[in-house]
Motif scaffolding. Structure first.
Motif, PDB file in Angstrom:
ATOM      1  N   SER A 197       8.095  -6.418 -12.872  1.00 21.05           N
ATOM      2  CA  SER A 197       8.785  -6.187 -11.601  1.00 21.05           C
ATOM      3  C   SER A 197       7.858  -6.450 -10.423  1.00 21.05           C
ATOM      4  O   SER A 197       8.247  -7.067  -9.423  1.00 21.05           O
ATOM      5  CB  SER A 197       9.296  -4.750 -11.569  1.00 21.05           C
ATOM      6  N   ASN A 198       6.610  -5.999 -10.524  1.00 24.08           N
ATOM      7  CA  ASN A 198       5.646  -6.211  -9.436  1.00 24.08           C
ATOM      8  C   ASN A 198       5.352  -7.685  -9.234  1.00 24.08           C
ATOM      9  O   ASN A 198       5.181  -8.154  -8.102  1.00 24.08           O
ATOM     10  CB  ASN A 198       4.351  -5.448  -9.723  1.00 24.08           C
ATOM     11  N   THR A 199       5.268  -8.425 -10.347  1.00 23.35           N
ATOM     12  CA  THR A 199       5.004  -9.868 -10.224  1.00 23.35           C
ATOM     13  C   THR A 199       6.150 -10.565  -9.505  1.00 23.35           C
ATOM     14  O   THR A 199       5.933 -11.405  -8.621  1.00 23.35           O
ATOM     15  CB  THR A 199       4.814 -10.489 -11.623  1.00 23.35           C
ATOM     16  N   ILE A 200       7.380 -10.211  -9.870  1.00 23.50           N
ATOM     17  CA  ILE A 200       8.545 -10.823  -9.208  1.00 23.50           C
ATOM     18  C   ILE A 200       8.586 -10.412  -7.738  1.00 23.50           C
ATOM     19  O   ILE A 200       8.940 -11.196  -6.859  1.00 23.50           O
ATOM     20  CB  ILE A 200       9.833 -10.408  -9.951  1.00 23.50           C
ATOM     21  N   LYS A 201       8.189  -9.173  -7.488  1.00 25.97           N
ATOM     22  CA  LYS A 201       8.167  -8.680  -6.107  1.00 25.97           C
ATOM     23  C   LYS A 201       7.234  -9.541  -5.258  1.00 25.97           C
ATOM     24  O   LYS A 201       7.542  -9.878  -4.112  1.00 25.97           O
ATOM     25  CB  LYS A 201       7.695  -7.225  -6.112  1.00 25.97           C
ATOM     26  N   VAL A 202       6.076  -9.906  -5.811  1.00 24.44           N
ATOM     27  CA  VAL A 202       5.118 -10.743  -5.078  1.00 24.44           C
ATOM     28  C   VAL A 202       5.732 -12.097  -4.732  1.00 24.44           C
ATOM     29  O   VAL A 202       5.562 -12.620  -3.623  1.00 24.44           O
ATOM     30  CB  VAL A 202       3.827 -10.931  -5.908  1.00 24.44           C
ATOM     31  N   THR A 203       6.478 -12.667  -5.679  1.00 25.30           N
ATOM     32  CA  THR A 203       7.099 -13.976  -5.420  1.00 25.30           C
ATOM     33  C   THR A 203       8.133 -13.881  -4.294  1.00 25.30           C
ATOM     34  O   THR A 203       8.265 -14.796  -3.483  1.00 25.30           O
ATOM     35  CB  THR A 203       7.766 -14.550  -6.685  1.00 25.30           C
ATOM     36  N   PRO A 227      21.530 -15.847  -5.405  1.00 26.94           N
ATOM     37  CA  PRO A 227      20.573 -16.821  -5.964  1.00 26.94           C
ATOM     38  C   PRO A 227      19.289 -16.166  -6.480  1.00 26.94           C
ATOM     39  O   PRO A 227      18.699 -16.625  -7.459  1.00 26.94           O
ATOM     40  CB  PRO A 227      20.282 -17.739  -4.764  1.00 26.94           C
ATOM     41  N   PHE A 228      18.866 -15.059  -5.816  1.00 27.83           N
ATOM     42  CA  PHE A 228      17.668 -14.353  -6.295  1.00 27.83           C
ATOM     43  C   PHE A 228      17.933 -13.643  -7.635  1.00 27.83           C
ATOM     44  O   PHE A 228      17.058 -13.567  -8.495  1.00 27.83           O
ATOM     45  CB  PHE A 228      17.192 -13.341  -5.240  1.00 27.83           C
ATOM     46  N   PHE A 229      19.177 -13.119  -7.779  1.00 25.87           N
ATOM     47  CA  PHE A 229      19.538 -12.534  -9.084  1.00 25.87           C
ATOM     48  C   PHE A 229      19.445 -13.584 -10.187  1.00 25.87           C
ATOM     49  O   PHE A 229      18.874 -13.361 -11.250  1.00 25.87           O
ATOM     50  CB  PHE A 229      20.975 -11.992  -9.046  1.00 25.87           C
ATOM     51  N   ILE A 230      20.051 -14.739  -9.910  1.00 21.44           N
ATOM     52  CA  ILE A 230      20.055 -15.831 -10.902  1.00 21.44           C
ATOM     53  C   ILE A 230      18.623 -16.258 -11.194  1.00 21.44           C
ATOM     54  O   ILE A 230      18.245 -16.474 -12.366  1.00 21.44           O
ATOM     55  CB  ILE A 230      20.861 -17.046 -10.365  1.00 21.44           C
ATOM     56  N   THR A 296      16.400  -7.464  -7.779  1.00 17.94           N
ATOM     57  CA  THR A 296      17.282  -6.555  -7.030  1.00 17.94           C
ATOM     58  C   THR A 296      16.475  -5.570  -6.193  1.00 17.94           C
ATOM     59  O   THR A 296      16.742  -5.369  -5.002  1.00 17.94           O
ATOM     60  CB  THR A 296      18.172  -5.751  -8.011  1.00 17.94           C
ATOM     61  N   VAL A 297      15.485  -4.951  -6.826  1.00 20.42           N
ATOM     62  CA  VAL A 297      14.672  -3.945  -6.142  1.00 20.42           C
ATOM     63  C   VAL A 297      13.863  -4.586  -5.024  1.00 20.42           C
ATOM     64  O   VAL A 297      13.747  -4.044  -3.928  1.00 20.42           O
ATOM     65  CB  VAL A 297      13.735  -3.245  -7.151  1.00 20.42           C
ATOM     66  N   SER A 298      13.320  -5.765  -5.300  1.00 17.40           N
ATOM     67  CA  SER A 298      12.405  -6.389  -4.346  1.00 17.40           C
ATOM     68  C   SER A 298      13.111  -6.945  -3.123  1.00 17.40           C
ATOM     69  O   SER A 298      12.609  -6.850  -2.003  1.00 17.40           O
ATOM     70  CB  SER A 298      11.632  -7.523  -5.037  1.00 17.40           C
ATOM     71  N   ILE A 299      14.276  -7.519  -3.314  1.00  7.90           N
ATOM     72  CA  ILE A 299      14.962  -8.182  -2.196  1.00  7.90           C
ATOM     73  C   ILE A 299      15.651  -7.181  -1.264  1.00  7.90           C
ATOM     74  O   ILE A 299      15.918  -7.469  -0.105  1.00  7.90           O
ATOM     75  CB  ILE A 299      15.975  -9.226  -2.730  1.00  7.90           C
ATOM     76  N   LYS A 301      14.624  -4.625   0.314  1.00  8.95           N
ATOM     77  CA  LYS A 301      13.839  -4.300   1.500  1.00  8.95           C
ATOM     78  C   LYS A 301      14.001  -5.365   2.588  1.00  8.95           C
ATOM     79  O   LYS A 301      14.136  -5.060   3.765  1.00  8.95           O
ATOM     80  CB  LYS A 301      12.364  -4.180   1.087  1.00  8.95           C
ATOM     81  N   PHE A 302      14.011  -6.648   2.178  1.00  6.59           N
ATOM     82  CA  PHE A 302      14.055  -7.732   3.146  1.00  6.59           C
ATOM     83  C   PHE A 302      15.452  -7.965   3.703  1.00  6.59           C
ATOM     84  O   PHE A 302      15.622  -8.612   4.728  1.00  6.59           O
ATOM     85  CB  PHE A 302      13.521  -9.020   2.514  1.00  6.59           C
ATOM     86  N   LEU A 303      16.461  -7.474   3.028  1.00  3.95           N
ATOM     87  CA  LEU A 303      17.826  -7.637   3.522  1.00  3.95           C
ATOM     88  C   LEU A 303      18.128  -6.684   4.679  1.00  3.95           C
ATOM     89  O   LEU A 303      19.151  -6.782   5.329  1.00  3.95           O
ATOM     90  CB  LEU A 303      18.834  -7.401   2.388  1.00  3.95           C
ATOM     91  N   LYS A 304      17.202  -5.752   4.958  1.00  2.00           N
ATOM     92  CA  LYS A 304      17.385  -4.814   6.072  1.00  2.00           C
ATOM     93  C   LYS A 304      16.889  -5.385   7.389  1.00  2.00           C
ATOM     94  O   LYS A 304      16.904  -4.719   8.419  1.00  2.00           O
ATOM     95  CB  LYS A 304      16.638  -3.506   5.772  1.00  2.00           C
ATOM     96  N   VAL A 305      16.374  -6.620   7.379  1.00  2.00           N
ATOM     97  CA  VAL A 305      15.849  -7.260   8.610  1.00  2.00           C
ATOM     98  C   VAL A 305      16.956  -7.400   9.652  1.00  2.00           C
ATOM     99  O   VAL A 305      18.064  -7.780   9.307  1.00  2.00           O
ATOM    100  CB  VAL A 305      15.259  -8.660   8.281  1.00  2.00           C
TER     101      VAL A 305
END
Length: 305
Positions: A197-203, A227-230, A296-299, A301-305
């Motif tokens: 999960s952390n590795t995907i979060k970095v990407t 697209p990020f889910f896929i 899901t977890v990583s994205i 945060k950024f969708l709150k922009v």
């Protein structure tokens, strides 16, 4: 969601994997390493579990009969024990058959030792050998057979033996091994989930500018997220597939190389065809699940922009 939109998300997800080649490679490598360690322990745990079950299944109850027991009494006892719900098989071993087995087990060295015993002087008793469906019920079944002594007017049963004391200790040891294996595999699975999960979060963090631009031009969260889910699912699938290929190739080779050596110690590794479905399915499902979950977890945060 229309079929056309689904195709668009699939296409974009696949493109993202290729477009972000190095980050995708880093994520897939992380998944391969984590799942490979988990897979090794999973296979090891399955083999230990099978070995413990094999040892347990070899435990039998020996019911020694009195010397003057008639054939009718023996058959009646055979039927009563065979009707017990926990019993899978009852086999009669006559004293003649018992002596034959004894001679075979002793081999050439035992011939002289047993030369003085004839049919009339054979000291072995007729025996009923009892197998049970569930090895852990051995002590309870032995107790039930012991109780048959009290219900019969004529004494038929001489002794009931199953390795009392030793069997209980052996079951305790095998249960401890099984539980320890489950704890180790569960701990590794959770650790793998967080690492991946952390590795995907970095990407995804590396692509926060891309997500911000999409938000500014009016893209909905739903449109950005899919697209990020896929992409996460594809990365998880590819990482799992590579792990399964490496693990199964190595395991199959190990089984073939150690077949003779371990066979001499009466140990047998489970063949690949008995574990590929459960282990492969678990690794594949876990890889895809972690990929989607990490995205899901990583994205979020950024969708709150």
């Amino acid at each position: 969601m229309t079929f056309r939109t689904i195709l668009r998300h699939l296409r974009e997800g696949a493109k993202n994997v290729i477009r972000n080649g190095w980050m995708s490679f880093a994520s897939i490598s992380s998944i391969v390493i984590s799942l490979f360690i988990l897979g090794v322990f999973l296979v090891l745990s399955l083999n230990i579990n099978a070995l413990a079950g094999q040892v347990e299944s070899q435990v039998q109850i020996q019911v020694y009969l009195e010397p003057n027991t008639t054939k009718e009494q023996r058959e009646q006892l055979h039927t009563e024990i065979g009707n017990m719900s926990e019993v899978s098989k009852v086999e009669v071993v006559t004293k003649e058959e018992g002596m034959k087995i004894f001679r075979e087990n002793l081999g050439e060295d035992g011939k002289e030792l047993l030369s003085g015993y004839t049919e009339d002087t054979n000291p072995l008793p007729d025996t009923l050998v009892v197998d049970v469906l569930e090895p852990t019920t051995i002590p309870a079944v032995a107790k039930k057979i012991e109780e048959l002594k009290k219900t019969t007017t004529e004494k038929v049963i001489s002794k009931v033996k199953y390795g009392e004391g030793t069997v209980e200790k052996m079951f305790a040891v095998t249960n401890t091994i099984r539980n320890a294996g489950l704890v180790v595999v569960a701990g590794l699975a959770i650790t793998s989930m967080f690492l991946i999960s952390n590795t995907i979060k970095v990407t995804i963090i590396a692509r926060r500018r891309e997500i911000g631009i999409m938000k500014l031009v009016g893209a909905t969260n739903h449109f950005i997220r899919w697209p990020f889910f896929i992409e996460g699912a594809l990365i998880g699938f590819l990482g799992s597939a590579v792990t399964i290929a490496i693990l199964f190739t190595g395991y199959d080779r190990l089984v073939k190389l150690t077949q003779v050596e371990l066979g001499l110690m009466l140990i047998k590794l489970m063949p690949l065809h008995e574990i590929w479905l459960s282990v492969g399915g678990a690794l594949l499902g876990l890889g895809v699940l972690i990929g989607v979950w990490g995205s899901t977890v990583s994205i979020r945060k950024f969708l709150k922009v």
